[in-house]
Design a protein around this motif. Sequence first.
Motif, PDB file in Angstrom:
ATOM      1  N   TRP A  37     -29.557  32.256 -97.556  1.00  0.00           N
ATOM      2  CA  TRP A  37     -28.331  32.599 -98.285  1.00  0.00           C
ATOM      3  C   TRP A  37     -27.420  33.494 -97.461  1.00  0.00           C
ATOM      4  O   TRP A  37     -27.860  34.467 -96.859  1.00  0.00           O
ATOM      5  CB  TRP A  37     -28.666  33.301 -99.599  1.00  0.00           C
ATOM      6  CG  TRP A  37     -29.407  32.418-100.533  1.00  0.00           C
ATOM      7  CD1 TRP A  37     -30.732  32.468-100.827  1.00  0.00           C
ATOM      8  CD2 TRP A  37     -28.867  31.329-101.284  1.00  0.00           C
ATOM      9  NE1 TRP A  37     -31.055  31.474-101.711  1.00  0.00           N
ATOM     10  CE2 TRP A  37     -29.933  30.758-102.010  1.00  0.00           C
ATOM     11  CE3 TRP A  37     -27.602  30.780-101.409  1.00  0.00           C
ATOM     12  CZ2 TRP A  37     -29.760  29.669-102.853  1.00  0.00           C
ATOM     13  CZ3 TRP A  37     -27.434  29.692-102.254  1.00  0.00           C
ATOM     14  CH2 TRP A  37     -28.494  29.159-102.958  1.00  0.00           C
ATOM     15  N   TRP A  41     -23.674  34.228-102.180  1.00  0.00           N
ATOM     16  CA  TRP A  41     -24.576  33.151-102.576  1.00  0.00           C
ATOM     17  C   TRP A  41     -24.150  31.804-101.995  1.00  0.00           C
ATOM     18  O   TRP A  41     -24.266  30.769-102.634  1.00  0.00           O
ATOM     19  CB  TRP A  41     -24.725  33.058-104.095  1.00  0.00           C
ATOM     20  CG  TRP A  41     -25.486  34.206-104.655  1.00  0.00           C
ATOM     21  CD1 TRP A  41     -24.982  35.250-105.353  1.00  0.00           C
ATOM     22  CD2 TRP A  41     -26.894  34.435-104.536  1.00  0.00           C
ATOM     23  NE1 TRP A  41     -25.987  36.130-105.680  1.00  0.00           N
ATOM     24  CE2 TRP A  41     -27.175  35.647-105.196  1.00  0.00           C
ATOM     25  CE3 TRP A  41     -27.951  33.749-103.946  1.00  0.00           C
ATOM     26  CZ2 TRP A  41     -28.461  36.175-105.267  1.00  0.00           C
ATOM     27  CZ3 TRP A  41     -29.225  34.270-104.019  1.00  0.00           C
ATOM     28  CH2 TRP A  41     -29.472  35.474-104.680  1.00  0.00           C
ATOM     29  N   CYS A 116     -25.352  39.421-101.907  1.00  0.00           N
ATOM     30  CA  CYS A 116     -25.662  38.493-102.990  1.00  0.00           C
ATOM     31  C   CYS A 116     -26.188  39.274-104.191  1.00  0.00           C
ATOM     32  O   CYS A 116     -27.405  39.436-104.351  1.00  0.00           O
ATOM     33  CB  CYS A 116     -26.703  37.466-102.539  1.00  0.00           C
ATOM     34  SG  CYS A 116     -26.150  36.406-101.198  1.00  0.00           S
ATOM     35  N   VAL A 121     -26.335  35.820-110.837  1.00  0.00           N
ATOM     36  CA  VAL A 121     -27.000  34.510-110.823  1.00  0.00           C
ATOM     37  C   VAL A 121     -28.206  34.465-111.760  1.00  0.00           C
ATOM     38  O   VAL A 121     -29.085  33.626-111.600  1.00  0.00           O
ATOM     39  CB  VAL A 121     -27.422  34.119-109.391  1.00  0.00           C
ATOM     40  CG1 VAL A 121     -26.199  33.936-108.504  1.00  0.00           C
ATOM     41  CG2 VAL A 121     -28.386  35.127-108.812  1.00  0.00           C
TER      42      VAL A 121
END
Length: 175
Positions: A37, A41, A116, A121
């Motif tokens: 990653w 993301w 990230c 997420v």
Amino acid sequence: MTRVAILGNAGGGKSTLARKLAVAQQLPYHAIDRLQWLPGWRLAQRAQFNRNHDAILAGERWIVDGVGDLDAVARQLARADTVVFVDLPLRTHLWWATRRQIRSIFVGRTDGPEGCPMWRVTWRHYRMIWWIHRELQPQLQALIAATMPAAQVFHLRSPREIAAFERQYCRAMPA
């Protein structure tokens, strides 16, 4: 135990175990998430991932934590002398992932990919855990079975088994 692949579903404590084992066995630690990653993301290009991943696997000493694609897992298993397969019940993976997601709001995730944020997420993460459990887990088991007896395999099915593994293998080695 010099080339170790730690595999299993998300939220099962693989990264925590891998870091402890890396310190105790004095092995370089590599997280698949950090190779896979990019910030925001974004998925790394496959060629870039493969170059970085294969450079790690070419070394004589390493711990690789995580599951990329099945081709990457197969390459890890071909070189590994030790495989640790964390295979907890689905509810444990989901619970531990939830704790990690909540903790990430306040302290971030030091072992996650840079740039990230985990909280963004969360739902995608839950869907991935479900998919890995139903679809990928049997394929991982088959790949791992194919590596035996070339590699020593530890199949950890409960938090108690993880703790017993840590007691035996995650103690600092004498100087």
